[in-house]
Motif scaffolding. Structure first.
Motif, PDB file in Angstrom:
ATOM      1  N   PRO B 157       0.813  -1.226   0.000  1.00 41.36           N
ATOM      2  CA  PRO B 157       0.000   0.000   0.000  1.00 41.36           C
ATOM      3  C   PRO B 157       0.839   1.265   0.000  1.00 41.36           C
ATOM      4  CG  PRO B 157      -0.852  -1.588   1.584  1.00 41.36           C
ATOM      5  CD  PRO B 157       0.459  -2.138   1.091  1.00 41.36           C
ATOM      6  N   SER B 159       0.378   5.278   1.004  1.00 43.50           N
ATOM      7  CA  SER B 159      -0.575   6.085   1.771  1.00 43.50           C
ATOM      8  C   SER B 159      -0.965   7.351   1.011  1.00 43.50           C
ATOM      9  CB  SER B 159       0.019   6.468   3.130  1.00 43.50           C
ATOM     10  OG  SER B 159       0.994   7.478   2.961  1.00 43.50           O
ATOM     11  N   ASP B 161      -1.204  10.159   2.360  1.00 45.72           N
ATOM     12  CA  ASP B 161      -0.275  11.206   2.822  1.00 45.72           C
ATOM     13  C   ASP B 161       0.988  11.256   1.972  1.00 45.72           C
ATOM     14  OD1 ASP B 161      -1.984  11.943   4.815  1.00 45.72           O
ATOM     15  OD2 ASP B 161      -0.949  10.844   6.404  1.00 45.72           O
ATOM     16  N   ARG B 162       1.471  10.081   1.603  1.00 41.28           N
ATOM     17  CA  ARG B 162       2.664  10.017   0.764  1.00 41.28           C
ATOM     18  C   ARG B 162       2.413  10.717  -0.579  1.00 41.28           C
ATOM     19  NH1 ARG B 162       8.239   8.486   0.538  1.00 41.28           N
ATOM     20  NH2 ARG B 162       8.659   7.762  -1.571  1.00 41.28           N
ATOM     21  N   GLN B 189     -10.496   4.920  -3.224  1.00 40.22           N
ATOM     22  CA  GLN B 189      -9.161   5.526  -3.232  1.00 40.22           C
ATOM     23  C   GLN B 189      -9.106   6.733  -4.163  1.00 40.22           C
ATOM     24  OE1 GLN B 189      -7.101   1.506  -3.973  1.00 40.22           O
ATOM     25  NE2 GLN B 189      -5.522   2.668  -2.932  1.00 40.22           N
TER      26      GLN B 189
END
Lengths: 305, 305
Positions: B157, B159, B161-162, B189
């Motif tokens: 996965p 994120s 945030d990434r 997503q």
């Protein structure tokens, strides 16, 4: 389904809608093994047979043997497709090997109905009312599938009004299934059909049946979830199609649908890896170069990294 | 896009992301013919080349010849993929055969970035800022694609945030593309990524790039439309994949996406039948038994009834 369940029930239709539309006719023992693999993957509602004419649908000629051969438990319900009173008679004659549910199909367009079942939609509906009453008296859960609800291969678009009036005329039923038999539908139709049908069938849960013929099936499945459908048909391996509909392909695949739902945080109770393995297995049994389902080839995610 | 346009722009990536990932290397003339067929089907924004190392990506070795060979008109914009400063140098050197747009790819996970481009995500981003400034000075429209934004084949996965911090660190850009390079993403997503990225890239339009590896690509495309993405990548025929990602399959198919959008009353400007015919044609040129796109086989609906 338990109260408070926020997921979607996947109804495994591979042993019926899948196998019925594959060229190779499988032995009864392989069909039973397919059902056993479905159960091992977490499927609890499985369409296993059609009571059709053996000369027209040789793939389903052993309907009685399959229903006698599949394992019985309190957790698993079997569904049989019935097209007329003779089909119901065959289900009743099975005594303690009866299916739990009768799924009756009415085709939304007259032309497709005549080619498929030899009668108009109205005559098919009339027959349904008689079959449904007898079936409910005998204790069956009775579902009505409106086939070609999203379009007809012979006459084109099918109006929402047409589908609504079919459901209205059908009378009491335990569940209504809206079927995109030839795989032409798109998400907006799913919500429009749900909105149209609900007022004339208050309280009846909705099930949807999608084929992925034009790559719209999984988007439609997500639309059905959003529209409050409580169940979705799918076949392990994505096998099947419809020999009476030009260029139709298989059902949406159980393993791919289960992946889509799980990743979308919608519980279905189906084990993606087990279903994917079963999909590869049934493909080999059918002699297919590859099955339409993609999970078996692509692998789960995250997989073994 | 014109003001008031309520549709979605399909960006044709078959000549680049499609052909780059097929085994057979096509002659330049066939690539140009593929572009011409795309234009004839109504595509107006076409990724036609990648400035990659010819020893690593032989399918794209004739990037300059393709850009010199494709027809030029005021209605059509060409895109070239650039991975570093050397790629931009090649684009600049083309003089009057330059592409209109530079699409730079940053891979969201370090491991995939290192395997694909030989550098970490941070170093790739640093290189982007330098390339982007030079490219904008030279008049190119500059887009940033965040690859593997929905998951990495090597580390799992990725994120939200990434992805957000990558976009934040990227600095000014004309468009951001969120790419599901390995086809693992699902609709939820899409909306979560859009919500995360928008605040750090105010005003930048969003484009999405989906592969149909696990049969989630078209559902994702519909989610992107609902989330306000203004453009969607797709390849005629659904050809392509990613040789650096295990088990990846092709892009979502232009013809199937155009069908889905048209039936959903979302204009894309693409002629479904012309795109489907082009999909069958490119499949034959590539020697494929069949293309992933389904419209060419299934036929339009309603078709010739």
């Amino acid at each position: 389904m338990e109260q408070g369940w926020r997921g979607v029930e996947i109804v495994e239709v591979g042993p019926r809608d899948g196998l019925q539309n594959e060229k190779r006719v499988l032995p009864t023992a392989v069909k039973v093994a397919y059902v056993e693999r479905a159960i091992a993957a977490g499927l609890t509602r499985i369409e296993v047979a059609a009571f059709a004419r053996p000369d027209r649908v040789p793939q389903m000629a052993d309907a009685e043997e399959v229903l006698r051969g599949v394992p019985r438990s309190a957790d698993v319900r079997y569904v049989a497709l019935v097209l007329n009173g003779r089909g119901l008679d065959r289900a009743l004659a099975l005594e303690d090997a009866r299916p739990h549910e009768i799924n009756y199909v009415v085709v939304a367009s007259d032309e497709f109905s005549r080619r498929n079942q030899g009668v108009s939609t109205a005559d098919s509906l009339k027959a349904f009312r008689s079959v449904a009453d007898r079936a409910r008296d005998a204790g069956f859960f009775v579902t009505l599938t409106v086939a070609a609800a999203f379009g007809c291969p012979f006459t084109g678009p099918v109006s929402v009004d047409r589908v609504r009036s079919i459901v209205e005329d059908a009378g009491p039923v335990d569940e209504i299934c809206l079927a995109d038999t030839i795989g032409v539908g798109v998400p907006v139709q799913v919500s429009e059909l749900a909105d149209a049908v609900r007022p004339v069938a208050p309280g009846a849960p909705l099930r949807a049946h999608f084929h992925n013929t034009r790559n719209t099936g999984y988007a439609n499945a997500m639309a059905a979830v959003a529209s409050g459908f409580t169940a979705l048909d799918a076949s392990i391996g994505g096998i099947g199609g419809c020999p009476f509909a030009p260029a139709a392909t298989g059902n949406i695949a159980t393993e791919d649908l289960a992946y889509l739902l799980r990743q979308s945080r919608v519980p279905s109770g189906v084990d993606v890896a087990a279903a994917a393995a079963a999909g590869l297995w049934i493909g080999a049994e059918l002699g297919l170069a590859q099955v339409p389902a993609q999970l078996g080839r692509a692998g789960d995610f995250p997989g073994d990294l």
